[in-house]
Design a protein around this motif. Structure first.
Motif, PDB file in Angstrom:
ATOM      1  N   LYS A  80       0.833  -1.204   0.000  1.00 20.71           N
ATOM      2  CA  LYS A  80       0.000   0.000   0.000  1.00 20.71           C
ATOM      3  C   LYS A  80       0.869   1.255   0.000  1.00 20.71           C
ATOM      4  CE  LYS A  80      -3.510  -0.039   2.894  1.00 20.71           C
ATOM      5  NZ  LYS A  80      -4.256  -0.302   4.162  1.00 20.71           N
ATOM      6  N   ALA A  81       1.939   1.217   0.782  1.00 20.70           N
ATOM      7  CA  ALA A  81       2.843   2.365   0.836  1.00 20.70           C
ATOM      8  C   ALA A  81       3.498   2.616  -0.521  1.00 20.70           C
ATOM      9  CB  ALA A  81       3.913   2.142   1.900  1.00 20.70           C
ATOM     10  N   GLY A  82       3.660   1.555  -1.300  1.00 27.13           N
ATOM     11  CA  GLY A  82       4.219   1.672  -2.646  1.00 27.13           C
ATOM     12  C   GLY A  82       3.180   1.971  -3.707  1.00 27.13           C
ATOM     13  N   ASP A  83       1.952   2.290  -3.271  1.00 23.78           N
ATOM     14  CA  ASP A  83       0.846   2.646  -4.176  1.00 23.78           C
ATOM     15  C   ASP A  83       0.523   1.514  -5.149  1.00 23.78           C
ATOM     16  OD1 ASP A  83      -1.163   4.449  -4.954  1.00 23.78           O
ATOM     17  OD2 ASP A  83       0.011   5.131  -6.669  1.00 23.78           O
ATOM     18  N   MET A  84       0.542   0.281  -4.639  1.00 26.31           N
ATOM     19  CA  MET A  84       0.174  -0.868  -5.443  1.00 26.31           C
ATOM     20  C   MET A  84      -1.337  -1.116  -5.363  1.00 26.31           C
ATOM     21  SD  MET A  84       3.097  -1.898  -6.652  1.00 26.31           S
ATOM     22  CE  MET A  84       2.957  -3.619  -7.146  1.00 26.31           C
ATOM     23  N   VAL A  85      -1.881  -1.767  -6.353  1.00 26.87           N
ATOM     24  CA  VAL A  85      -3.274  -2.200  -6.315  1.00 26.87           C
ATOM     25  C   VAL A  85      -3.360  -3.387  -5.353  1.00 26.87           C
ATOM     26  CG1 VAL A  85      -5.204  -3.152  -7.616  1.00 26.87           C
ATOM     27  CG2 VAL A  85      -3.688  -1.462  -8.686  1.00 26.87           C
ATOM     28  N   VAL A  86      -4.003  -3.190  -4.211  1.00 25.66           N
ATOM     29  CA  VAL A  86      -4.099  -4.248  -3.212  1.00 25.66           C
ATOM     30  C   VAL A  86      -5.542  -4.681  -2.955  1.00 25.66           C
ATOM     31  CG1 VAL A  86      -1.962  -3.576  -2.054  1.00 25.66           C
ATOM     32  CG2 VAL A  86      -4.139  -2.593  -1.289  1.00 25.66           C
ATOM     33  N   SER A  87      -6.493  -3.991  -3.578  1.00 24.19           N
ATOM     34  CA  SER A  87      -7.900  -4.351  -3.387  1.00 24.19           C
ATOM     35  C   SER A  87      -8.744  -3.641  -4.434  1.00 24.19           C
ATOM     36  CB  SER A  87      -8.380  -3.949  -1.984  1.00 24.19           C
ATOM     37  OG  SER A  87      -8.600  -2.554  -1.912  1.00 24.19           O
ATOM     38  N   CYS A  88     -10.040  -3.918  -4.374  1.00 21.51           N
ATOM     39  CA  CYS A  88     -10.985  -3.309  -5.306  1.00 21.51           C
ATOM     40  C   CYS A  88     -11.163  -1.816  -5.064  1.00 21.51           C
ATOM     41  CB  CYS A  88     -12.328  -4.023  -5.213  1.00 21.51           C
ATOM     42  SG  CYS A  88     -13.051  -3.988  -3.550  1.00 21.51           S
ATOM     43  N   LYS A  89     -10.562  -1.269  -4.002  1.00 17.37           N
ATOM     44  CA  LYS A  89     -10.664   0.169  -3.762  1.00 17.37           C
ATOM     45  C   LYS A  89     -10.054   0.962  -4.915  1.00 17.37           C
ATOM     46  CE  LYS A  89     -10.775  -0.145   1.278  1.00 17.37           C
ATOM     47  NZ  LYS A  89     -10.108   0.218   2.555  1.00 17.37           N
ATOM     48  N   SER A  90      -9.144   0.343  -5.652  1.00 12.63           N
ATOM     49  CA  SER A  90      -8.548   1.020  -6.813  1.00 12.63           C
ATOM     50  C   SER A  90      -9.572   1.237  -7.923  1.00 12.63           C
ATOM     51  CB  SER A  90      -7.368   0.207  -7.351  1.00 12.63           C
ATOM     52  OG  SER A  90      -6.275   0.234  -6.447  1.00 12.63           O
ATOM     53  N   PHE A  91     -10.739   0.612  -7.805  1.00 16.23           N
ATOM     54  CA  PHE A  91     -11.777   0.805  -8.814  1.00 16.23           C
ATOM     55  C   PHE A  91     -12.210   2.266  -8.881  1.00 16.23           C
ATOM     56  CE2 PHE A  91     -16.310   0.734 -10.132  1.00 16.23           C
ATOM     57  CZ  PHE A  91     -16.128   0.254 -11.410  1.00 16.23           C
ATOM     58  N   GLY A  92     -12.087   2.985  -7.776  1.00 14.07           N
ATOM     59  CA  GLY A  92     -12.432   4.403  -7.790  1.00 14.07           C
ATOM     60  C   GLY A  92     -11.584   5.182  -8.779  1.00 14.07           C
ATOM     61  N   LEU A  93     -10.320   4.779  -8.928  1.00 10.75           N
ATOM     62  CA  LEU A  93      -9.441   5.423  -9.907  1.00 10.75           C
ATOM     63  C   LEU A  93      -9.899   5.130 -11.329  1.00 10.75           C
ATOM     64  CD1 LEU A  93      -5.969   4.626  -8.285  1.00 10.75           C
ATOM     65  CD2 LEU A  93      -7.240   6.785  -8.189  1.00 10.75           C
ATOM     66  N   VAL A  94     -10.445   3.938 -11.527  1.00 15.66           N
ATOM     67  CA  VAL A  94     -10.967   3.570 -12.849  1.00 15.66           C
ATOM     68  C   VAL A  94     -12.107   4.508 -13.234  1.00 15.66           C
ATOM     69  CG1 VAL A  94     -12.078   1.777 -14.222  1.00 15.66           C
ATOM     70  CG2 VAL A  94     -10.295   1.165 -12.574  1.00 15.66           C
ATOM     71  N   LEU A  95     -13.035   4.724 -12.308  1.00 14.86           N
ATOM     72  CA  LEU A  95     -14.172   5.612 -12.580  1.00 14.86           C
ATOM     73  C   LEU A  95     -13.694   7.028 -12.870  1.00 14.86           C
ATOM     74  CD1 LEU A  95     -16.721   4.446  -9.857  1.00 14.86           C
ATOM     75  CD2 LEU A  95     -16.686   3.846 -12.276  1.00 14.86           C
ATOM     76  N   GLU A  96     -12.730   7.491 -12.093  1.00 15.67           N
ATOM     77  CA  GLU A  96     -12.180   8.828 -12.318  1.00 15.67           C
ATOM     78  C   GLU A  96     -11.578   8.938 -13.711  1.00 15.67           C
ATOM     79  OE1 GLU A  96      -8.767  11.823 -10.411  1.00 15.67           O
ATOM     80  OE2 GLU A  96      -9.219   9.890  -9.458  1.00 15.67           O
ATOM     81  N   ASN A  97     -10.878   7.906 -14.122  1.00 19.62           N
ATOM     82  CA  ASN A  97     -10.252   7.914 -15.441  1.00 19.62           C
ATOM     83  C   ASN A  97     -11.291   7.836 -16.558  1.00 19.62           C
ATOM     84  OD1 ASN A  97      -7.624   7.624 -17.029  1.00 19.62           O
ATOM     85  ND2 ASN A  97      -8.786   5.838 -17.739  1.00 19.62           N
ATOM     86  N   LEU A  98     -12.326   7.025 -16.371  1.00 19.86           N
ATOM     87  CA  LEU A  98     -13.370   6.917 -17.382  1.00 19.86           C
ATOM     88  C   LEU A  98     -14.062   8.252 -17.604  1.00 19.86           C
ATOM     89  CD1 LEU A  98     -14.959   3.519 -16.306  1.00 19.86           C
ATOM     90  CD2 LEU A  98     -13.694   3.942 -18.418  1.00 19.86           C
ATOM     91  N   LYS A  99     -14.298   8.958 -16.515  1.00 21.11           N
ATOM     92  CA  LYS A  99     -14.914  10.282 -16.634  1.00 21.11           C
ATOM     93  C   LYS A  99     -13.973  11.240 -17.342  1.00 21.11           C
ATOM     94  CE  LYS A  99     -15.795  14.628 -15.206  1.00 21.11           C
ATOM     95  NZ  LYS A  99     -14.857  15.770 -15.183  1.00 21.11           N
ATOM     96  N   LYS A 100     -12.704  11.209 -16.959  1.00 23.65           N
ATOM     97  CA  LYS A 100     -11.703  12.096 -17.560  1.00 23.65           C
ATOM     98  C   LYS A 100     -11.579  11.852 -19.061  1.00 23.65           C
ATOM     99  CE  LYS A 100      -6.760  13.210 -17.316  1.00 23.65           C
ATOM    100  NZ  LYS A 100      -5.479  12.882 -16.634  1.00 23.65           N
ATOM    101  N   GLU A 101     -11.633  10.575 -19.461  1.00 27.45           N
ATOM    102  CA  GLU A 101     -11.477  10.207 -20.866  1.00 27.45           C
ATOM    103  C   GLU A 101     -12.799  10.249 -21.633  1.00 27.45           C
ATOM    104  OE1 GLU A 101      -8.571   9.560 -22.392  1.00 27.45           O
ATOM    105  OE2 GLU A 101      -7.530  10.053 -20.525  1.00 27.45           O
TER     106      GLU A 101
END
Length: 219
Positions: A80-101
């Motif tokens: 987590k400290a290395g900003d790795m994907v460790v759970s489905c919480k990273s899905f929020g970044l996916v939504l942010e990117n989909l909106k941005k794109e």
């Protein structure tokens, strides 16, 4: 950074959130549908116990950890400290990117209630996200009809929330016919995805997952 770890006999991809989003954008420019799983303990257990389920891995581009608990043997805090994907919480970044794109989203769930909850969550996270439709895929649903409905909308992104087993069968059977660029399957971890926006203590106890993990990892 991208690597993999072995969890319950299955290789699970490990990559940074930055690399994850870069790959998402690459997949959204391809002609062939790419599939990503946020894996639950239940799915990994089914794959471990039934060799036939391993065919799913052959058509999956990324097989990611859906729960931090799956990484209990891999120093999850350091990951987590290395900003790795460790759970489905990273899905929020996916939504942010989909909106941005400016990408379009289509939801498939087992019930209208589930589809509505998932839509509400996505719009809560990204109010301007373009959700262009939703289909219900229940036990007696004609899968071909669902595929036709999806294809009529030509979405960029397909969000799949179905029970473990049904979800994987749907992908294996219909992937060749789906007119979308990227599919992310969150069945088995959808409650955790939607709970991630709230700071709640004792989340495992609330979702009754503590005893489930105990049974799986103490066998």
């Amino acid at each position: 950074m991208q690597a993999s770890v072995k969890i319950m006999g299955t290789d699970v991809d490990m990559l940074s959130n930055d690399v994850f989003i870069k790959k998402i954008n690459e997949y959204l420019t391809t002609e062939q549908l790419q599939v990503i799983f946020f894996a639950s303990a239940e799915l990994l257990k089914q794959i471990e116990e039934d060799e036939n389920n391993r065919r799913l891995l052959d058509i999956t581009e990324l097989f990611l950890p859906g729960m931090e608990e799956l990484l209990k043997d891999y120093q999850v805090e350091e990951l987590k400290a290395g900003d790795m994907v460790v759970s489905c919480k990273s899905f929020g970044l996916v939504l942010e990117n989909l909106k941005k794109e400016d990408r379009t989203v289509y939801i498939v769930a087992e019930s209208e209630e589930d589809a509505g909850m998932l839509k509400d969550y996505c719009l809560h996270m990204q109010p301007e996200l373009k959700i262009i439709g939703a289909s219900i895929y229940a036990t007696d649903t004609d899968g071909a009809a669902v595929v036709n409905e999806i294809n009529s909308k030509i979405p960029d992104f397909l969000l799949l929330d179905l029970p473990i087993g049904k979800q994987e069968d749907f992908i294996v059977e219909h992937i060749a016919h789906l007119n979308a660029k990227l599919c992310i399957a969150i069945g088995g971890v959808a409650e955790l995805v939607m709970a991630s926006k709230q700071k709640k203590q004792g989340l495992l106890e609330k979702l009754h997952l503590d005893s489930f993990f105990h049974k799986i990892f103490t066998k």
